[in-house]
Scaffold this motif. Structure first.
Motif, PDB file in Angstrom:
ATOM      1  N   LYS A  10     -12.796   8.057 -15.487  1.00 28.64           N
ATOM      2  CA  LYS A  10     -11.748   9.106 -15.924  1.00 28.64           C
ATOM      3  C   LYS A  10     -10.769   8.232 -16.728  1.00 28.64           C
ATOM      4  CE  LYS A  10     -11.445  12.954 -14.052  1.00 28.64           C
ATOM      5  NZ  LYS A  10     -11.498  14.196 -13.122  1.00 28.64           N
ATOM      6  N   ILE A  11     -10.408   6.868 -16.077  1.00 24.63           N
ATOM      7  CA  ILE A  11      -9.320   6.424 -17.117  1.00 24.63           C
ATOM      8  C   ILE A  11      -9.082   6.710 -18.071  1.00 24.63           C
ATOM      9  CG2 ILE A  11      -8.055   4.587 -17.868  1.00 24.63           C
ATOM     10  CD1 ILE A  11      -9.347   3.459 -14.731  1.00 24.63           C
TER      11      ILE A  11
ATOM     12  N   LEU B  27       0.973  -1.379   0.206  1.00 30.62           N
ATOM     13  CA  LEU B  27       0.050  -0.093   0.610  1.00 30.62           C
ATOM     14  C   LEU B  27       1.138   1.601   0.042  1.00 30.62           C
ATOM     15  CD1 LEU B  27      -2.773  -0.960   2.830  1.00 30.62           C
ATOM     16  CD2 LEU B  27      -2.645  -0.500  -0.175  1.00 30.62           C
ATOM     17  N   GLY B  28       1.980   1.214   0.808  1.00 29.34           N
ATOM     18  CA  GLY B  28       3.065   2.630   0.412  1.00 29.34           C
ATOM     19  C   GLY B  28       3.763   3.046  -0.328  1.00 29.34           C
ATOM     20  N   LEU B  29       3.869   1.606  -1.215  1.00 24.95           N
ATOM     21  CA  LEU B  29       4.428   1.906  -2.517  1.00 24.95           C
ATOM     22  C   LEU B  29       3.672   2.437  -3.326  1.00 24.95           C
ATOM     23  CD1 LEU B  29       7.145  -1.346  -2.405  1.00 24.95           C
ATOM     24  CD2 LEU B  29       7.673   1.138  -1.400  1.00 24.95           C
ATOM     25  N   MET B  30       2.353   2.076  -3.631  1.00 22.71           N
ATOM     26  CA  MET B  30       1.320   1.969  -3.882  1.00 22.71           C
ATOM     27  C   MET B  30       1.091   4.052  -4.189  1.00 22.71           C
ATOM     28  SD  MET B  30      -1.670  -1.039  -3.964  1.00 22.71           S
ATOM     29  CE  MET B  30      -2.273   0.281  -5.186  1.00 22.71           C
ATOM     30  N   GLY B  31       0.651   4.110  -3.053  1.00 25.78           N
ATOM     31  CA  GLY B  31       0.806   5.488  -2.495  1.00 25.78           C
ATOM     32  C   GLY B  31       2.176   6.603  -3.112  1.00 25.78           C
ATOM     33  N   GLY B  32       3.463   5.873  -3.164  1.00 19.62           N
ATOM     34  CA  GLY B  32       4.480   6.732  -3.368  1.00 19.62           C
ATOM     35  C   GLY B  32       4.520   6.509  -5.027  1.00 19.62           C
ATOM     36  N   GLY B  33       3.930   5.464  -5.629  1.00 18.77           N
ATOM     37  CA  GLY B  33       3.741   6.139  -7.353  1.00 18.77           C
ATOM     38  C   GLY B  33       2.643   6.713  -7.410  1.00 18.77           C
ATOM     39  N   PHE B  34       2.097   6.861  -6.623  1.00 15.32           N
ATOM     40  CA  PHE B  34       0.463   7.884  -7.049  1.00 15.32           C
ATOM     41  C   PHE B  34       1.035   8.879  -7.016  1.00 15.32           C
ATOM     42  CE2 PHE B  34      -2.307   4.507  -5.778  1.00 15.32           C
ATOM     43  CZ  PHE B  34      -3.371   4.756  -7.227  1.00 15.32           C
ATOM     44  N   PHE B  35       2.109   9.231  -5.264  1.00 16.11           N
ATOM     45  CA  PHE B  35       3.037  10.464  -5.858  1.00 16.11           C
ATOM     46  C   PHE B  35       3.512  10.938  -6.750  1.00 16.11           C
ATOM     47  CE2 PHE B  35       6.173  13.767  -3.984  1.00 16.11           C
ATOM     48  CZ  PHE B  35       5.278  14.469  -3.412  1.00 16.11           C
ATOM     49  N   TYR B  36       4.270   9.723  -7.096  1.00 12.82           N
ATOM     50  CA  TYR B  36       5.175  10.366  -8.555  1.00 12.82           C
ATOM     51  C   TYR B  36       4.147  10.550  -9.788  1.00 12.82           C
ATOM     52  CZ  TYR B  36       9.617   8.876  -6.452  1.00 12.82           C
ATOM     53  OH  TYR B  36      10.837   8.916  -6.173  1.00 12.82           O
ATOM     54  N   GLY B  37       3.251  10.242 -10.204  1.00  8.45           N
ATOM     55  CA  GLY B  37       2.193  10.769 -10.938  1.00  8.45           C
ATOM     56  C   GLY B  37       1.297  11.311 -11.265  1.00  8.45           C
TER      57      GLY B  37
ATOM     58  N   SER C  57      -3.687  21.544 -22.338  1.00  7.89           N
ATOM     59  CA  SER C  57      -4.388  22.140 -22.712  1.00  7.89           C
ATOM     60  C   SER C  57      -4.688  22.005 -20.848  1.00  7.89           C
ATOM     61  CB  SER C  57      -5.945  22.498 -22.949  1.00  7.89           C
ATOM     62  OG  SER C  57      -7.177  21.353 -22.639  1.00  7.89           O
ATOM     63  N   SER C  58      -5.199  23.329 -19.830  1.00  8.55           N
ATOM     64  CA  SER C  58      -5.834  22.930 -19.124  1.00  8.55           C
ATOM     65  C   SER C  58      -7.048  21.564 -18.558  1.00  8.55           C
ATOM     66  CB  SER C  58      -5.568  24.044 -17.775  1.00  8.55           C
ATOM     67  OG  SER C  58      -6.669  24.322 -17.939  1.00  8.55           O
ATOM     68  N   SER C  59      -7.677  22.369 -19.756  1.00  7.13           N
ATOM     69  CA  SER C  59      -9.371  20.915 -19.409  1.00  7.13           C
ATOM     70  C   SER C  59      -8.643  19.825 -19.766  1.00  7.13           C
ATOM     71  CB  SER C  59     -10.304  21.765 -20.332  1.00  7.13           C
ATOM     72  OG  SER C  59     -10.773  22.589 -19.943  1.00  7.13           O
ATOM     73  N   ALA C  60      -7.845  19.867 -20.565  1.00  2.71           N
ATOM     74  CA  ALA C  60      -7.672  18.080 -20.843  1.00  2.71           C
ATOM     75  C   ALA C  60      -6.444  17.335 -20.101  1.00  2.71           C
ATOM     76  CB  ALA C  60      -6.766  18.369 -22.121  1.00  2.71           C
ATOM     77  N   LEU C  61      -6.206  18.248 -19.018  1.00  3.17           N
ATOM     78  CA  LEU C  61      -5.125  17.645 -18.534  1.00  3.17           C
ATOM     79  C   LEU C  61      -5.517  17.618 -16.800  1.00  3.17           C
ATOM     80  CD1 LEU C  61      -1.931  19.226 -18.111  1.00  3.17           C
ATOM     81  CD2 LEU C  61      -1.631  16.947 -18.202  1.00  3.17           C
ATOM     82  N   ALA C  62      -6.712  17.929 -16.740  1.00  6.18           N
ATOM     83  CA  ALA C  62      -7.779  18.000 -15.254  1.00  6.18           C
ATOM     84  C   ALA C  62      -8.522  16.070 -15.245  1.00  6.18           C
ATOM     85  CB  ALA C  62      -9.070  18.775 -15.187  1.00  6.18           C
ATOM     86  N   GLY C  63      -8.722  15.775 -16.603  1.00  7.01           N
ATOM     87  CA  GLY C  63      -8.992  14.331 -16.291  1.00  7.01           C
ATOM     88  C   GLY C  63      -8.184  13.517 -16.152  1.00  7.01           C
ATOM     89  N   ALA C  64      -6.481  13.720 -16.531  1.00  4.23           N
ATOM     90  CA  ALA C  64      -5.364  12.754 -16.057  1.00  4.23           C
ATOM     91  C   ALA C  64      -5.527  12.908 -14.524  1.00  4.23           C
ATOM     92  CB  ALA C  64      -4.453  12.935 -16.617  1.00  4.23           C
ATOM     93  N   TYR C  65      -6.041  14.211 -14.026  1.00  2.00           N
ATOM     94  CA  TYR C  65      -5.294  14.836 -12.600  1.00  2.00           C
ATOM     95  C   TYR C  65      -6.818  14.548 -11.832  1.00  2.00           C
ATOM     96  CZ  TYR C  65      -3.084  18.030  -9.413  1.00  2.00           C
ATOM     97  OH  TYR C  65      -1.827  18.321  -8.664  1.00  2.00           O
ATOM     98  N   GLY C  66      -6.397  13.346 -10.351  1.00  2.00           N
ATOM     99  CA  GLY C  66      -6.737  13.274  -9.496  1.00  2.00           C
ATOM    100  C   GLY C  66      -7.047  12.049  -9.252  1.00  2.00           C
ATOM    101  N   ILE C  67      -6.819  10.954  -9.778  1.00  2.00           N
ATOM    102  CA  ILE C  67      -6.942   9.973  -9.781  1.00  2.00           C
ATOM    103  C   ILE C  67      -6.152   9.403  -8.764  1.00  2.00           C
ATOM    104  CG2 ILE C  67      -5.944   8.386 -11.445  1.00  2.00           C
ATOM    105  CD1 ILE C  67      -7.639   6.366 -11.296  1.00  2.00           C
ATOM    106  N   ALA C  68      -4.664   9.625  -9.081  1.00  3.00           N
ATOM    107  CA  ALA C  68      -3.399   9.648  -8.179  1.00  3.00           C
ATOM    108  C   ALA C  68      -3.644  10.212  -7.206  1.00  3.00           C
ATOM    109  CB  ALA C  68      -2.228  10.222  -9.072  1.00  3.00           C
TER     110      ALA C  68
ATOM    111  N   PRO D 161      -1.296   9.044 -14.765  1.00  6.31           N
ATOM    112  CA  PRO D 161      -0.467   8.592 -13.466  1.00  6.31           C
ATOM    113  C   PRO D 161      -0.433   7.772 -13.156  1.00  6.31           C
ATOM    114  CG  PRO D 161      -3.235   9.877 -13.016  1.00  6.31           C
ATOM    115  CD  PRO D 161      -2.944  10.261 -14.851  1.00  6.31           C
ATOM    116  N   LEU D 162      -1.776   6.805 -13.756  1.00 10.43           N
ATOM    117  CA  LEU D 162      -1.727   5.099 -13.052  1.00 10.43           C
ATOM    118  C   LEU D 162      -0.417   4.310 -13.911  1.00 10.43           C
ATOM    119  CD1 LEU D 162      -5.555   4.189 -14.019  1.00 10.43           C
ATOM    120  CD2 LEU D 162      -3.991   3.996 -11.763  1.00 10.43           C
ATOM    121  N   VAL D 163      -0.242   4.911 -14.924  1.00 12.03           N
ATOM    122  CA  VAL D 163       1.003   4.128 -15.644  1.00 12.03           C
ATOM    123  C   VAL D 163       2.594   4.212 -15.192  1.00 12.03           C
ATOM    124  CG1 VAL D 163       2.596   4.648 -18.098  1.00 12.03           C
ATOM    125  CG2 VAL D 163      -0.053   3.876 -18.091  1.00 12.03           C
ATOM    126  N   ILE D 164       2.228   6.061 -14.835  1.00 12.18           N
ATOM    127  CA  ILE D 164       3.372   6.200 -14.191  1.00 12.18           C
ATOM    128  C   ILE D 164       3.798   5.831 -12.686  1.00 12.18           C
ATOM    129  CG2 ILE D 164       4.622   8.525 -13.049  1.00 12.18           C
ATOM    130  CD1 ILE D 164       3.414  10.470 -15.266  1.00 12.18           C
ATOM    131  N   GLY D 165       2.501   5.683 -11.643  1.00  5.37           N
ATOM    132  CA  GLY D 165       2.499   4.795 -10.580  1.00  5.37           C
ATOM    133  C   GLY D 165       3.150   3.752 -10.391  1.00  5.37           C
TER     134      GLY D 165
END
Length: 624
Positions: free
Chosen positions: A420-421, A107-117, A361-372, A428-432
């Motif tokens: 929103k995947i 769980l901790g390592l998953m959280g660390g991965g999410f942070f990088y994302g 654009s920030s709107s396009a990025l908003a879809g990627a932001y949040g899940i991490a 962020p999921l791929v990066i995490g």
């Protein structure tokens, strides 16, 4: 518990500094949150009922998630004043059996991965959303938004190697002006339509969710943008302590954010077309350009905060054996926390530029932001509840309802963002996942390597007795053999004796150990024990916020009677050549990944700051 260094500093100064570092991310969320809540992808009409519903959800997300969960609960889980997801993981595993410790580690390592994302997306969406304010002034600026954002981001990463100590002094005052501006703009908007204040009543948020069913659930994926950066409160606790973070939040940040969101709601009610950029429509025309400049500065500061955070997290991961050794440079002689990791910095720069160019654009990025962010929120709830149950000894009858209350909020936020995947949430999921795989592979690889070395190890006690009874040719000076374990004979010593057929008149077996605490007291740093007339053992302990240094170890040894003459001392290291095999342990592709990481890790001589002209390396072939 705040550190002594924090306690000596004026509370006002620490609170101002916390404004600049801790609240940069969450403080720039008004740039895009309501814009996305009423974005075309959701199709929520900007009616009075809907505006009040969204505002109520945003306000109560700030209160329940940030104020109650993080400020009141999570900040209690400190490790000698330090916070962060890996610190929380270490605390949660401290008093649990091994069968429970392993899932908590994952769980901790998953959280660390999410942070990088999250770190890859935060600078991109923040700076883009600020520079996009130029389009509100005139559409003629639209072609220049993307190049200008890339220039700002590139400059931000280029200055990292010089350190941020000098410009860092401006962070607090700039963010103080930023939050004051948020509040002033909010009051200006509310004055034109005071009825938005009805949204303080949580009824409107509940009513909105109930009335819109599926659409209301989807809206949570945008509402969560208001609380991105909440994790920074905990991660940066070691720099400022709990009290300054709490004071800054309740007396300055929360009121400013609430006023600004409500002001944006008032503008949307007055002019529904303002949903395209409600933040910048709050400002009068004459203030637009200064506001864009101020917003850009604020987003750069927010980005700097997460970049510094990822440097700290990476150093902690290296010290805890979760990542290979890396070059870690200190950029300030006064502040121990000011570090720079070149490989992480350049990897982030390339990633951020690719993300900006890809999403545009920030709107396009908003879809990627949040899940991490929401994934980390769920993990934080689980780990902190474990700490409360096992470390603080809270009764289960108290912990379970608290955990359930947090998950009732966290899980819907995560689920809404999971939808929103296909619209960017995969990033962020791929990066995490990549970071998680690197961490788990390196940790497991090190475990297997130590197992293989132990299989070949010769018992130390019998060897020393034999050497003292039947000594080989002895030469003058001291030989220091660095070994990763205190069990068995170091391979470098065995190979030196086998091939050179000599042994120094004094032999020191030195082991560098990392602990789960941020710092180790000076009196507990080095332990020296004499094994025989000519053999000594030295064990040096370092916290995850400290940098190992052989020179310091030698100085501490002298205080305990083991004096080194550096020009008469040789350091022997074993350089393992790894070979992938079919032996049980890891999949072959993970073995090859581990071997690649090992080849590209920083040499032990550089990491432990050993004089290179006094080092002898001896090779050994190890089958994984």
């Amino acid at each position: 518990m705040d550190s002594p260094a924090q306690n000596k500093q004026p509370m006002a100064g620490l609170t101002l500094a916390a404004l600049g570092v801790v609240y940069g991310d969450i403080g720039t969320s008004p740039l895009y949150t309501l814009k996305e809540c009423f974005g075309p992808h959701l199709g929520i009409a900007p009616t009075q009922e809907n505006v009040l519903g969204i505002l109520s959800l945003v306000l109560w997300a700030l209160i329940l998630v940030v104020s109650v969960k993080y400020i009141a609960f999570v900040l209690r889980a400190d490790n000698k004043g330090e916070g962060g997801i890996l610190t929380l993981m270490a605390l949660a595993r401290r008093h649990v059996p091994a069968r429970v410790g392993w899932p908590l580690l994952l769980l901790g390592l998953m959280g660390g991965g999410f942070f990088y994302g999250e770190v890859v997306i935060t600078p991109a969406i923040s700076v883009l959303s600020a520079v996009e304010g130029l389009e509100v002034m005139t559409p003629a600026f639209k072609p220049y938004v993307l190049p200008l954002a890339v220039v700002v981001l590139t400059a931000l990463f280029l200055i990292q190697r010089h350190g941020t100590a000098s410009v860092g002094r401006l962070f607090g005052p700039v963010m103080m002006v930023w939050f004051a501006s948020l509040a002033a703009l909010g009051v200006h908007g509310i004055a034109q339509n005071p009825e938005v204040l009805y949204a303080i009543n949580p009824y409107w948020g509940v009513h909105f969710i109930a009335e819109h069913a599926g659409l209301g659930f989807l809206a949570l994926g945008s509402v969560v943008l208001a609380i991105t950066g909440a994790e920074a409160l905990y991660a940066d606790m070691g720099h400022f302590g709990r009290r300054p973070i709490r004071l800054a939040w309740f007396f300055y940040v929360l009121p400013a954010l609430a006023l600004n969101y409500f002001g944006q709601g008032a503008v949307i009610l007055a002019d529904p077309a303002a949903v395209s950029s409600p933040f910048f429509h709050l400002a009068p025309d004459w203030a637009l350009l200064p506001l864009v400049v101020l917003a850009t500065l604020a987003t750069v500061i927010a980005s700097q905060a997460v970049i510094s955070g990822v440097f700290s997290l990476t150093r902690q991961a290296v010290q805890q054996g979760l990542l290979p050794r890396m070059s870690i440079l200190h950029t300030s002689e006064m502040e121990i926390g000011q570090i720079y990791i070149p490989i992480v910095n350049w990897a982030l720069l390339v990633s951020v530029i690719i993300v900006v160019a890809g999403f545009q654009s920030s709107s396009a990025l908003a879809g990627a932001y949040g899940i991490a962010v929401t994934g980390t929120m769920v993990i934080t709830s689980l780990l902190t509840s474990t700490v409360a149950l096992r470390n603080w000894r809270w009764p289960a009858l108290l912990v379970l309802p608290v955990l359930a209350g947090f998950l009732v909020i966290d899980v819907p936020f995560f689920a809404a963002n999971a939808l929103k995947i296909w619209h960017g949430g995969w990033l962020p999921l791929v990066i995490g996942f990549m970071v998680f795989m690197l961490m788990t592979t390196w940790r497991r690889g090190r475990e297997i390597l130590l197992e293989r070395l132990s299989e070949q190890a010769i018992p130390l006690e019998g060897f020393i007795e034999g050497i003292e009874a039947y000594p080989p040719t002895r030469v003058e000076g001291t030989a220091v053999f660095l070994t990763s374990t205190a069990k068995g004979l170091p391979h470098a010593l065995l190979h030196n004796l086998k091939h050179n057929r000599v042994l120094h008149e004094r032999v020191v077996l030195m082991t560098m150990r990392s602990v789960d605490d941020p710092y180790v007291p000076e009196e507990e740093r080095v332990k020296v024990s004499r094994l025989s007339e000519s053999f000594w053992r030295v064990e040096a302990y370092y916290g995850f916020k400290e940098t190992p240094d052989v020179h310091d170890v030698i100085t501490d040894c002298a205080k305990q009677g083991l004096v080194f003459e550096l020009m008469e001392t040789s350091f022997f290291l074993s350089r393992e050549t790894l070979v992938s095999t079919d032996r049980p342990g890891m999949a072959r592709w993970r073995e090859k990944l581990f071997m690649w990481m090992g080849k590209n890790s920083l040499r032990a001589t550089d990491f432990f700051q050993i004089p290179t002209n006094r080092v002898v390396e001896l090779g050994a072939v190890i089958e994984l």
